[in-house]
Structures are given as C-alpha cells and as structure tokens.
Scaffold this motif. Structure first.
Motif, PDB file in Angstrom:
ATOM      1  N   ILE A   7       9.303 -38.110  59.752  1.00 12.38           N
ATOM      2  CA  ILE A   7      10.579 -38.387  60.424  1.00 12.38           C
ATOM      3  C   ILE A   7      10.943 -39.837  60.113  1.00 12.38           C
ATOM      4  CG2 ILE A   7      11.767 -38.497  62.652  1.00 12.38           C
ATOM      5  CD1 ILE A   7      10.914 -35.639  61.786  1.00 12.38           C
ATOM      6  N   ILE A   8      12.190 -40.086  59.779  1.00 11.99           N
ATOM      7  CA  ILE A   8      12.628 -41.449  59.451  1.00 11.99           C
ATOM      8  C   ILE A   8      12.539 -42.323  60.697  1.00 11.99           C
ATOM      9  CG2 ILE A   8      14.551 -42.867  58.647  1.00 11.99           C
ATOM     10  CD1 ILE A   8      15.471 -40.503  56.950  1.00 11.99           C
ATOM     11  N   SER A   9      11.949 -43.506  60.536  1.00  9.52           N
ATOM     12  CA  SER A   9      11.739 -44.439  61.650  1.00  9.52           C
ATOM     13  C   SER A   9      13.058 -45.050  62.127  1.00  9.52           C
ATOM     14  CB  SER A   9      10.804 -45.568  61.220  1.00  9.52           C
ATOM     15  OG  SER A   9      11.463 -46.411  60.291  1.00  9.52           O
ATOM     16  N   GLU A  10      13.022 -45.590  63.319  1.00 11.11           N
ATOM     17  CA  GLU A  10      14.212 -46.244  63.896  1.00 11.11           C
ATOM     18  C   GLU A  10      14.710 -47.372  62.999  1.00 11.11           C
ATOM     19  OE1 GLU A  10      16.034 -45.363  66.589  1.00 11.11           O
ATOM     20  OE2 GLU A  10      14.729 -43.612  66.697  1.00 11.11           O
ATOM     21  N   ARG A  11      13.805 -48.144  62.442  1.00 15.91           N
ATOM     22  CA  ARG A  11      14.180 -49.272  61.571  1.00 15.91           C
ATOM     23  C   ARG A  11      14.911 -48.779  60.328  1.00 15.91           C
ATOM     24  NH1 ARG A  11       9.867 -53.751  59.479  1.00 15.91           N
ATOM     25  NH2 ARG A  11      11.322 -55.005  58.288  1.00 15.91           N
ATOM     26  N   SER A  12      14.381 -47.722  59.719  1.00 21.25           N
ATOM     27  CA  SER A  12      15.020 -47.161  58.528  1.00 21.25           C
ATOM     28  C   SER A  12      16.330 -46.459  58.875  1.00 21.25           C
ATOM     29  CB  SER A  12      14.071 -46.200  57.812  1.00 21.25           C
ATOM     30  OG  SER A  12      12.958 -46.903  57.301  1.00 21.25           O
ATOM     31  N   LEU A  13      16.387 -45.845  60.047  1.00 24.23           N
ATOM     32  CA  LEU A  13      17.634 -45.217  60.487  1.00 24.23           C
ATOM     33  C   LEU A  13      18.741 -46.255  60.625  1.00 24.23           C
ATOM     34  CD1 LEU A  13      16.348 -42.667  63.152  1.00 24.23           C
ATOM     35  CD2 LEU A  13      17.382 -42.119  60.928  1.00 24.23           C
ATOM     36  N   ALA A  14      18.393 -47.435  61.116  1.00 26.20           N
ATOM     37  CA  ALA A  14      19.388 -48.506  61.255  1.00 26.20           C
ATOM     38  C   ALA A  14      19.928 -48.909  59.885  1.00 26.20           C
ATOM     39  CB  ALA A  14      18.775 -49.711  61.965  1.00 26.20           C
ATOM     40  N   ALA A  15      19.052 -48.998  58.895  1.00 37.62           N
ATOM     41  CA  ALA A  15      19.490 -49.350  57.541  1.00 37.62           C
ATOM     42  C   ALA A  15      20.367 -48.242  56.960  1.00 37.62           C
ATOM     43  CB  ALA A  15      18.281 -49.594  56.650  1.00 37.62           C
ATOM     44  N   LEU A  16      19.978 -46.978  57.153  1.00 44.94           N
ATOM     45  CA  LEU A  16      20.783 -45.867  56.647  1.00 44.94           C
ATOM     46  C   LEU A  16      22.142 -45.793  57.331  1.00 44.94           C
ATOM     47  CD1 LEU A  16      18.084 -43.080  56.221  1.00 44.94           C
ATOM     48  CD2 LEU A  16      19.446 -44.168  54.416  1.00 44.94           C
ATOM     49  N   LYS A  17      22.169 -46.088  58.609  1.00 41.33           N
ATOM     50  CA  LYS A  17      23.440 -46.090  59.338  1.00 41.33           C
ATOM     51  C   LYS A  17      24.378 -47.138  58.745  1.00 41.33           C
ATOM     52  CE  LYS A  17      25.295 -45.997  63.968  1.00 41.33           C
ATOM     53  NZ  LYS A  17      24.995 -45.911  65.393  1.00 41.33           N
ATOM     54  N   GLU A  18      23.838 -48.302  58.438  1.00 43.31           N
ATOM     55  CA  GLU A  18      24.630 -49.364  57.823  1.00 43.31           C
ATOM     56  C   GLU A  18      25.123 -48.945  56.426  1.00 43.31           C
ATOM     57  OE1 GLU A  18      23.815 -53.731  55.920  1.00 43.31           O
ATOM     58  OE2 GLU A  18      22.694 -53.213  57.728  1.00 43.31           O
ATOM     59  N   ILE A  19      24.225 -48.381  55.637  1.00 42.29           N
ATOM     60  CA  ILE A  19      24.576 -47.957  54.277  1.00 42.29           C
ATOM     61  C   ILE A  19      25.660 -46.896  54.294  1.00 42.29           C
ATOM     62  CG2 ILE A  19      23.709 -46.677  52.262  1.00 42.29           C
ATOM     63  CD1 ILE A  19      20.968 -48.068  52.807  1.00 42.29           C
ATOM     64  N   THR A  20      25.524 -45.921  55.184  1.00 43.97           N
ATOM     65  CA  THR A  20      26.436 -44.778  55.175  1.00 43.97           C
ATOM     66  C   THR A  20      27.751 -45.047  55.910  1.00 43.97           C
ATOM     67  OG1 THR A  20      25.357 -43.800  57.106  1.00 43.97           O
ATOM     68  CG2 THR A  20      24.596 -43.097  54.923  1.00 43.97           C
ATOM     69  N   SER A  21      27.874 -46.173  56.546  1.00 45.12           N
ATOM     70  CA  SER A  21      29.120 -46.465  57.250  1.00 45.12           C
ATOM     71  C   SER A  21      30.296 -46.553  56.273  1.00 45.12           C
ATOM     72  CB  SER A  21      29.002 -47.740  58.069  1.00 45.12           C
ATOM     73  OG  SER A  21      28.828 -48.864  57.210  1.00 45.12           O
ATOM     74  N   ALA A  22      29.991 -46.835  54.999  1.00 48.09           N
ATOM     75  CA  ALA A  22      31.035 -46.932  53.992  1.00 48.09           C
ATOM     76  C   ALA A  22      31.158 -45.663  53.160  1.00 48.09           C
ATOM     77  CB  ALA A  22      30.737 -48.112  53.065  1.00 48.09           C
ATOM     78  N   VAL A  23      30.270 -44.669  53.390  1.00 46.32           N
ATOM     79  CA  VAL A  23      30.285 -43.438  52.590  1.00 46.32           C
ATOM     80  C   VAL A  23      31.159 -42.390  53.244  1.00 46.32           C
ATOM     81  CG1 VAL A  23      28.872 -41.581  51.650  1.00 46.32           C
ATOM     82  CG2 VAL A  23      27.989 -43.899  51.664  1.00 46.32           C
TER      83      VAL A  23
END
Length: 112
Positions: free
Chosen positions: A96-112
C-alpha cells in the motif's frame, strides 16, 4: 574506492520527476490484467488484495506510473489511495502506498 552514496534528496527528486513523466490513466481492464501479470497464481494473497482494491475503486479515475528506480504504482487521486509494486519478470515487492508517497502523488497529479 567506493562512490559516494546518492544524495537522498536527489533520489527523491528523480523518483518524483519520473513518476510525473510516466503517469497516465489506465482502464479497469488494464489494471486487472496488470494484477494477473504480477500474480499469475490467483491464490497469492496480494492477488486478492489488489482485486479488492480495484473493486472498491472501479468507479474512480485510476492512474499508473513508474519511478526512476523501477517501482510501479496504481493510484486513485480522488480518494488518495494506491498500491506500489516492483516487477522484474515476477512480482518482487508490493504494498500500500505510504502517506508520504501519497502526498507526493497528490502534488504530481494535481496538474494531470
């Protein structure tokens, strides 16, 4: 003589940049095919866990990507949940993706 270890911040930046470059939308059928490829033995516990994740999020938008060091992931941005995996001819790791990595993915995908 040994090389100096890679700077941790540089490694994280490379992971984040590669995830941003490779991230794309994936269909439910393609996610199911990926799970079958990762776990051809349907009795493997993660086969069931991944299929349960898919069933719980089949109405969601699902993204897939890969980091510079070969870690793949599926991610549901609307609910901020996902699963990571390593595949080299067979599944070497999954979780399961960790909270820290989820935060990075959320930032990355905000523009997708």
């Amino acid at each position: 003589m040994f090389d100096e270890p890679v700077d941790f911040h540089e490694m994280l930046k490379a992971r984040k940049d590669s995830a941003a470059e490779t991230i794309h939308e994936i269909s439910i059928d393609d996610v199911r095919a990926l799970v079958d490829k990762l776990f051809p033995d349907v009795s493997h516990p993660w086969h069931e866990i991944c299929n349960k994740f898919i069933d719980e999020h089949k109405a969601e938008r699902i993204l897939q990507g890969e980091t510079s060091d070969g870690v793949g992931f599926i991610y549901c941005p609307n609910v901020n949940r996902g699963i990571w995996y390593e595949f080299v001819g067979k599944a070497r790791g999954v979780g399961i993706i960790s909270e820290r990595s989820l935060a990075a993915l959320k930032e990355i995908t905000s523009a997708v």
